[in-house]
Design a protein around this motif. Structure first.
Motif, PDB file in Angstrom:
ATOM      1  N   ILE A   1      98.896 -21.642 109.197  1.00 58.47           N
ATOM      2  CA  ILE A   1      99.961 -22.260 108.414  1.00 58.47           C
ATOM      3  C   ILE A   1     100.340 -23.586 109.060  1.00 58.47           C
ATOM      4  CG2 ILE A   1     102.332 -22.025 107.596  1.00 58.47           C
ATOM      5  CD1 ILE A   1     101.841 -18.969 107.575  1.00 58.47           C
ATOM      6  N   ASP A   2     100.241 -24.642 108.271  1.00 54.63           N
ATOM      7  CA  ASP A   2     100.613 -25.980 108.730  1.00 54.63           C
ATOM      8  C   ASP A   2     102.062 -26.209 108.312  1.00 54.63           C
ATOM      9  OD1 ASP A   2     100.357 -28.461 109.800  1.00 54.63           O
ATOM     10  OD2 ASP A   2      99.139 -29.298 108.187  1.00 54.63           O
ATOM     11  N   LYS A   3     102.972 -26.300 109.291  1.00 50.12           N
ATOM     12  CA  LYS A   3     104.396 -26.489 108.993  1.00 50.12           C
ATOM     13  C   LYS A   3     104.710 -27.967 109.117  1.00 50.12           C
ATOM     14  CE  LYS A   3     105.386 -21.855 110.551  1.00 50.12           C
ATOM     15  NZ  LYS A   3     106.134 -20.966 111.425  1.00 50.12           N
ATOM     16  N   ARG A   4     105.124 -28.571 108.007  1.00 46.84           N
ATOM     17  CA  ARG A   4     105.308 -30.026 107.963  1.00 46.84           C
ATOM     18  C   ARG A   4     106.666 -30.384 107.377  1.00 46.84           C
ATOM     19  NH1 ARG A   4     100.396 -32.556 108.762  1.00 46.84           N
ATOM     20  NH2 ARG A   4     101.214 -34.434 107.809  1.00 46.84           N
ATOM     21  N   THR A   5     107.030 -31.651 107.534  1.00 48.16           N
ATOM     22  CA  THR A   5     108.281 -32.150 106.982  1.00 48.16           C
ATOM     23  C   THR A   5     107.984 -33.111 105.850  1.00 48.16           C
ATOM     24  OG1 THR A   5     109.364 -31.966 109.129  1.00 48.16           O
ATOM     25  CG2 THR A   5     110.416 -33.390 107.521  1.00 48.16           C
ATOM     26  N   GLY A   6     108.746 -32.963 104.775  1.00 45.08           N
ATOM     27  CA  GLY A   6     108.605 -33.861 103.637  1.00 45.08           C
ATOM     28  C   GLY A   6     109.974 -34.248 103.118  1.00 45.08           C
TER      29      GLY A   6
ATOM     30  N   ILE B   1     116.644 -35.532 100.360  1.00 45.05           N
ATOM     31  CA  ILE B   1     116.775 -34.651 101.520  1.00 45.05           C
ATOM     32  C   ILE B   1     115.405 -34.326 102.101  1.00 45.05           C
ATOM     33  CG2 ILE B   1     118.944 -33.599 100.739  1.00 45.05           C
ATOM     34  CD1 ILE B   1     117.255 -31.091 100.008  1.00 45.05           C
ATOM     35  N   ASN B   2     115.408 -33.939 103.369  1.00 43.25           N
ATOM     36  CA  ASN B   2     114.170 -33.535 104.029  1.00 43.25           C
ATOM     37  C   ASN B   2     114.040 -32.019 103.985  1.00 43.25           C
ATOM     38  OD1 ASN B   2     113.637 -36.163 104.594  1.00 43.25           O
ATOM     39  ND2 ASN B   2     113.876 -36.007 106.797  1.00 43.25           N
ATOM     40  N   VAL B   3     112.806 -31.560 103.815  1.00 40.63           N
ATOM     41  CA  VAL B   3     112.531 -30.129 103.767  1.00 40.63           C
ATOM     42  C   VAL B   3     111.368 -29.807 104.695  1.00 40.63           C
ATOM     43  CG1 VAL B   3     113.366 -29.795 101.398  1.00 40.63           C
ATOM     44  CG2 VAL B   3     110.977 -30.428 101.769  1.00 40.63           C
ATOM     45  N   GLU B   4     111.321 -28.551 105.145  1.00 45.62           N
ATOM     46  CA  GLU B   4     110.138 -28.078 105.862  1.00 45.62           C
ATOM     47  C   GLU B   4     109.273 -27.384 104.831  1.00 45.62           C
ATOM     48  OE1 GLU B   4     109.339 -24.313 108.551  1.00 45.62           O
ATOM     49  OE2 GLU B   4     110.319 -25.885 109.721  1.00 45.62           O
ATOM     50  N   TYR B   5     107.999 -27.778 104.787  1.00 45.90           N
ATOM     51  CA  TYR B   5     107.103 -27.083 103.872  1.00 45.90           C
ATOM     52  C   TYR B   5     105.911 -26.557 104.633  1.00 45.90           C
ATOM     53  CZ  TYR B   5     103.974 -31.173 103.524  1.00 45.90           C
ATOM     54  OH  TYR B   5     103.109 -32.192 103.789  1.00 45.90           O
ATOM     55  N   TRP B   6     105.379 -25.473 104.117  1.00 43.91           N
ATOM     56  CA  TRP B   6     104.213 -24.837 104.723  1.00 43.91           C
ATOM     57  C   TRP B   6     103.031 -25.034 103.811  1.00 43.91           C
ATOM     58  CZ3 TRP B   6     105.861 -19.326 106.687  1.00 43.91           C
ATOM     59  CH2 TRP B   6     106.876 -19.466 107.636  1.00 43.91           C
TER      60      TRP B   6
ATOM     61  N   MET C   1     109.991 -24.174 102.461  1.00 48.51           N
ATOM     62  CA  MET C   1     110.595 -23.009 103.109  1.00 48.51           C
ATOM     63  C   MET C   1     112.079 -23.187 103.409  1.00 48.51           C
ATOM     64  SD  MET C   1     108.087 -21.019 103.036  1.00 48.51           S
ATOM     65  CE  MET C   1     108.507 -19.587 104.015  1.00 48.51           C
ATOM     66  N   ARG C   2     112.473 -24.412 103.806  1.00 55.51           N
ATOM     67  CA  ARG C   2     113.890 -24.590 104.140  1.00 55.51           C
ATOM     68  C   ARG C   2     114.273 -26.064 104.107  1.00 55.51           C
ATOM     69  NH1 ARG C   2     115.195 -25.580 109.685  1.00 55.51           N
ATOM     70  NH2 ARG C   2     113.335 -26.101 110.860  1.00 55.51           N
ATOM     71  N   ILE C   3     115.579 -26.282 104.022  1.00 58.53           N
ATOM     72  CA  ILE C   3     116.141 -27.630 104.081  1.00 58.53           C
ATOM     73  C   ILE C   3     116.271 -28.003 105.550  1.00 58.53           C
ATOM     74  CG2 ILE C   3     118.139 -29.054 103.459  1.00 58.53           C
ATOM     75  CD1 ILE C   3     116.789 -27.884 100.971  1.00 58.53           C
ATOM     76  N   LYS C   4     115.899 -29.202 105.894  1.00 49.70           N
ATOM     77  CA  LYS C   4     116.038 -29.649 107.285  1.00 49.70           C
ATOM     78  C   LYS C   4     117.342 -30.425 107.401  1.00 49.70           C
ATOM     79  CE  LYS C   4     112.587 -30.276 109.921  1.00 49.70           C
ATOM     80  NZ  LYS C   4     111.321 -30.263 110.637  1.00 49.70           N
ATOM     81  N   GLY C   5     118.085 -30.173 108.461  1.00 55.42           N
ATOM     82  CA  GLY C   5     119.354 -30.872 108.687  1.00 55.42           C
ATOM     83  C   GLY C   5     119.116 -32.288 109.192  1.00 55.42           C
ATOM     84  N   GLU C   6     120.191 -33.056 109.246  1.00 51.68           N
ATOM     85  CA  GLU C   6     120.105 -34.457 109.701  1.00 51.68           C
ATOM     86  C   GLU C   6     119.618 -34.543 111.138  1.00 51.68           C
ATOM     87  OE1 GLU C   6     120.649 -37.173 107.757  1.00 51.68           O
ATOM     88  OE2 GLU C   6     120.799 -35.694 106.171  1.00 51.68           O
ATOM     89  N   SER C   7     119.983 -33.592 111.971  1.00 47.06           N
ATOM     90  CA  SER C   7     119.674 -33.679 113.397  1.00 47.06           C
ATOM     91  C   SER C   7     118.221 -33.337 113.719  1.00 47.06           C
ATOM     92  CB  SER C   7     120.610 -32.740 114.177  1.00 47.06           C
ATOM     93  OG  SER C   7     120.391 -31.404 113.735  1.00 47.06           O
ATOM     94  N   GLU C   8     117.491 -32.750 112.771  1.00 45.16           N
ATOM     95  CA  GLU C   8     116.114 -32.314 113.085  1.00 45.16           C
ATOM     96  C   GLU C   8     115.118 -33.453 112.924  1.00 45.16           C
ATOM     97  OE1 GLU C   8     114.953 -28.275 111.865  1.00 45.16           O
ATOM     98  OE2 GLU C   8     116.858 -28.308 110.814  1.00 45.16           O
TER      99      GLU C   8
END
Length: 138
Positions: free
Chosen positions: A71-76, A117-122, A131-138
């Protein structure tokens, strides 16, 4: 991409992932039956599909090898939302693609999606899931 690898059944743990019927699944439970006089210990693996949410189970000898997804976990970043899809831009490659809301978005994330907004996607086995919403600090 290879997208999958082999792992011995005895090394699997709940919370890890496995491929059952060509579906990447998260393992929820493993029960191992002790061997009888002849034969080897068997593991019953219960798992839930990442994309379809279906519960699947298989029984395998603990010495057997099974396919596990890579699983490639990425930010978009969410670019646009239509009634059926979410358009995402990968934050490293700037590639833009669409994800179907029905199968490609985790249930608790659906109501929180908005443009910008930024999200983590697999990404695995040629499919993508937010998979989830990424917060500002991530």
């Amino acid at each position: 991409m290879g997208d999958k690898t082999k792992v011995q059944v005895s090394k699997l743990k709940p919370g890890r992932y496995i491929i059952i019927d060509d579906e990447p699944c998260r393992i929820v439970n493993i029960t191992v039956s002790s061997p009888g006089k002849h034969g080897s210990a068997k593991a019953r693996i219960e798992a839930v599909g990442i994309f379809d949410g279906k519960v699947r189970s298989i029984v395998k000898p603990t010495s057997a090898e099974v396919d596990v997804p890579i699983i490639d976990k990425r930010t978009g970043q969410v670019i646009a939302i239509t009634p059926d899809t979410v358009q995402i831009m990968d934050m490293e490659t700037y590639e833009i693609f669409e994800v179907p809301i029905e199968t490609g978005v985790e249930e608790e994330v659906k109501g929180q999606l908005k443009e910008g907004i930024n999200v983590e996607y697999w990404e695995t086995l040629g499919r993508i899931k937010i998979m989830r919403i990424k917060g500002e600090s991530e």
